[in-house]
Design a protein around this motif. Structure first.
Motif: not given
Length: 259
Positions: A1-27
């Motif tokens: 877990m090296s490096g500094s804390i990474q804050y996400k832009t709204e565009e990046e959060i949208d991409l993570i949200r899409a990943s999270a929605q696929l994950l929710a459906r897989a669950h």
């Protein structure tokens, strides 16, 4: 877990949200199969097929040579359990932990299931560990600190006599599966890194019916309770906001499948 804390832009959060929605459906796909007589290897196979069929990649498979798409942790196994050909039986509990990599970003969540007739004290452990997850999430707001999340989780379950696992923690999540900061499930209010809008975290209480102590099995992955008592684990990927954390993953499909 090296490096500094990474804050996400709204565009990046949208991409993570899409990943999270696929994950929710897989669950949800897996949840519909979790019952007596099914093997965890069958669950693992279905999850991988579903994720890949929808353009994602299982985050865990191959991560530091982990051999499966799901971490499947029954009973006294806290985390990182391997899929096996042993059928689930009534009285078991099973944690299904899954990650999805989609659009260049990871998401991560976990849910612990009761199988058949489970002892009341174990059902209570599941209920209160899940409640502790949401207590922690309530503190994931801009201006708070990581310790506020940690304290909220610990303060919910420790007075009930449960053991809060120390060696395993939540974490930042994004382009890497594990990013800074670490998010322990125990700690002091007002301590740790400052939370700011755009920080994406995997918050994941791991709580034992007995003592907090854990041991690692010879496979180098499986972590179980030292006293062999059951352990529960619930996890969401969330983004820190000013007023209220946004939960990116969802248990909606799981709970629909369990109805």
């Amino acid at each position: 877990m090296s490096g500094s804390i990474q804050y996400k832009t709204e565009e990046e959060i949208d991409l993570i949200r899409a990943s999270a929605q696929l994950l929710a459906r897989a669950h949800g796909e897996v949840a519909g199969m979790v019952k007596e007589g099914v093997t965890t290897r069958q669950l693992d196979k279905r999850a991988e097929e579903f994720i890949r069929d929808h353009g994602g990649v299982p985050s865990f498979k191959g991560y530091n040579q982990f051999p499966f798409s799901l971490c499947l942790s029954p009973n006294s196994v806290v985390v990182h359990g391997f899929a096996t050909d042993e059928p689930l039986k009534s009285g078991d509990i099973l944690t299904v932990d899954c990650g999805v990599f989609l659009n260049g970003f990871h998401s991560d969540s976990a849910y612990t299931y009761p199988i058949g007739e489970v002892a009341p004290e174990v059902l209570a452990l599941l209920r209160e560990t899940k409640a502790a997850l949401y207590k922690g999430i309530e503190q994931a707001v801009s201006g708070n600190r990581v310790g506020d999340i940690s304290y909220a989780i610990q303060n919910h379950v420790a007075p009930m006599g449960y053991g809060v696992v120390r060696e395993l923690v939540g974490h930042g999540v994004g382009a890497k599966l594990h990013e800074k900061p670490e998010v322990p499930n125990y700690g002091k209010r007002g301590s740790g890194p400052l939370l700011q809008t755009g920080l994406v975290l995997a918050i994941e209480p791991m709580v034992n019916l007995g003592k907090k102590d854990v041991v690692q099995e010879a496979d180098g992955w499986t972590i179980r309770t030292k006293d062999r008592k059951p352990s529960a684990h619930f996890e969401h990927t969330v983004v820190v906001r000013k007023e209220k954390a946004e939960i990116l993953t969802s248990f909606e499909f799981i709970e629909k499948a369990l109805q």
